[in-house]
Every structure is written in C-alpha cells, then in structure tokens.
Design a protein around this motif. Structure first.
Motif, PDB file in Angstrom:
ATOM      1  N   ARG A   1      -6.495  -0.433   4.089  1.00 43.64           N
ATOM      2  CA  ARG A   1      -6.268  -1.738   4.721  1.00 43.64           C
ATOM      3  C   ARG A   1      -7.461  -2.112   5.601  1.00 43.64           C
ATOM      4  O   ARG A   1      -7.953  -3.245   5.559  1.00 43.64           O
TER       5      ARG A   1
ATOM      6  N   SER B   1      -6.255  -6.719  -3.709  1.00 45.21           N
ATOM      7  CA  SER B   1      -5.371  -7.338  -2.738  1.00 45.21           C
ATOM      8  C   SER B   1      -5.628  -8.834  -2.674  1.00 45.21           C
ATOM      9  O   SER B   1      -6.639  -9.328  -3.168  1.00 45.21           O
TER      10      SER B   1
ATOM     11  N   GLN C   1      -3.000  -9.980   4.643  1.00 39.63           N
ATOM     12  CA  GLN C   1      -3.389  -9.315   3.401  1.00 39.63           C
ATOM     13  C   GLN C   1      -2.184  -8.638   2.776  1.00 39.63           C
ATOM     14  O   GLN C   1      -1.270  -8.211   3.470  1.00 39.63           O
TER      15      GLN C   1
ATOM     16  N   GLU D   1       0.825  -1.209   0.000  1.00 40.92           N
ATOM     17  CA  GLU D   1       0.000   0.000   0.000  1.00 40.92           C
ATOM     18  C   GLU D   1       0.858   1.258   0.000  1.00 40.92           C
ATOM     19  O   GLU D   1       0.384   2.337  -0.370  1.00 40.92           O
TER      20      GLU D   1
ATOM     21  N   CYS E   1      -5.859 -11.911   0.145  1.00 41.31           N
ATOM     22  CA  CYS E   1      -6.040 -12.152   1.576  1.00 41.31           C
ATOM     23  C   CYS E   1      -6.134 -13.648   1.840  1.00 41.31           C
ATOM     24  O   CYS E   1      -6.742 -14.384   1.064  1.00 41.31           O
TER      25      CYS E   1
END
Length: 174
Positions: free
Chosen positions: A75, A113, A93, A29, A115
C-alpha cells in the motif's frame, strides 16, 4: 463472495522472451495472503481522467508504478510511486488484482490497484529520472498509450467500475 477471476496470458519482455503471465482479481490487499510482491501499478484517476506516465529510458507509456522497497508495505509503495512519478496525492486506493510473471529464473508478482488522486502541484520529474512526462487522458483512449492485451482490457474495465464506486466516496479539493 465473488468468484475468483483468473486470466492466463503471455507477454514479451524487452529481451524478446515470451513469458507466461497469470492475473487474478482480488477484493483487497488481504487477498494477497502474505504473497511476496515486488512491483505495483496504479490505475490513477484525477476526476474523469486516467493518469499515464512516460518512461523515457524505457520508451513507453504506462500507469504509475514501480518496485516495492525493502520493509515497505505494498500500500505504501503505491502511494510513494504515485507521488514520485506524478506529483499527485492518493486520496483513496483499492487493490483489484495481482499478476505473476514467470521469468526463467524467478516469478515476479505485481499488484494492480485503482487510485483516486489529486495534484500537489505541477509535475517536474520523478526522483529517479525515469518518468519525463505525465498525461491526463480519456480512459477510453488508453490503448493509444499502452496495450496489455486481454489482461489490460480486463483491468481497465474493472478499474472503471470500481472508480465509479470510489468517486461517490471522495470529494476533490480543486
């Protein structure tokens, strides 16, 4: 340093408009570098299965995801959306990309993303009532549920590669 991957594509929205899309790989990120993100999608894996959700009001299957709320980190939005839409806990993640969708009046930026998740319990429904079903599927069958073209193919390939690394870092409870 990894060379930045960029894919230019189009999508047709529910109004029938064809919109330009630019997808970019990221490593974390931190690579978003202050970019205003309004939406998230998480390619969630429980053991060897991909989690997909059915949005009845929209009539399609998709990875879990949704909007980023005011004051919420990207997030935290992923964790919240996954919990709301699947009743699963995010164990780990990793952000792998983002895309800009160029609408006529604005640009919408969304993250992608990977996870690793595990269930809290049986899925009933999400608080917004949008998601009515979840399925745990073989990742190779994802196009039977959603097909995001070349961008989606790239994301799935990358998600599976990163999942393999993440699997060695997480031990599932159940």
């Amino acid at each position: 340093m990894i060379r930045e991957m960029e894919i230019k594509s189009t999508l047709t929205n529910r109004s029938g408009q064809v919109l330009d899309v630019v997808y970019r790989d990221i490593e974390s990120e931190k690579d978003l570098d202050g970019k205003k993100i309004s939406g998230v999608h998480a390619y969630c894996f429980y053991k060897d299965k991909l989690v997909v959700v059915y949005a009845e009001s929209k009539g399609y299957w998709t990875p879990a995801g949704g909007g980023v709320e005011e004051g919420e980190s990207v997030r935290d939005a992923v964790v919240r959306e996954v919990k709301e839409e699947t009743n699963m806990r995010v164990l780990k993640q990793r952000f792998i990309g983002y895309q800009d969708i160029f609408e006529p009046e604005r640009t919408v930026s969304q993250t992608r993303s990977v996870c690793l998740v595990e269930p809290y319990g049986t899925f009933v429904s999400d608080p917004d009532g949008d998601i009515t079903k979840i399925e745990l599927i073989d990742p190779k069958d994802y196009k039977q549920y959603f097909d995001w073209g070349i961008v989606g193919d790239h994301i799935m390939q990358r998600a599976l590669q990163i999942k393999a690394v993440m699997d060695s870092e997480v031990a599932y409870v159940s």
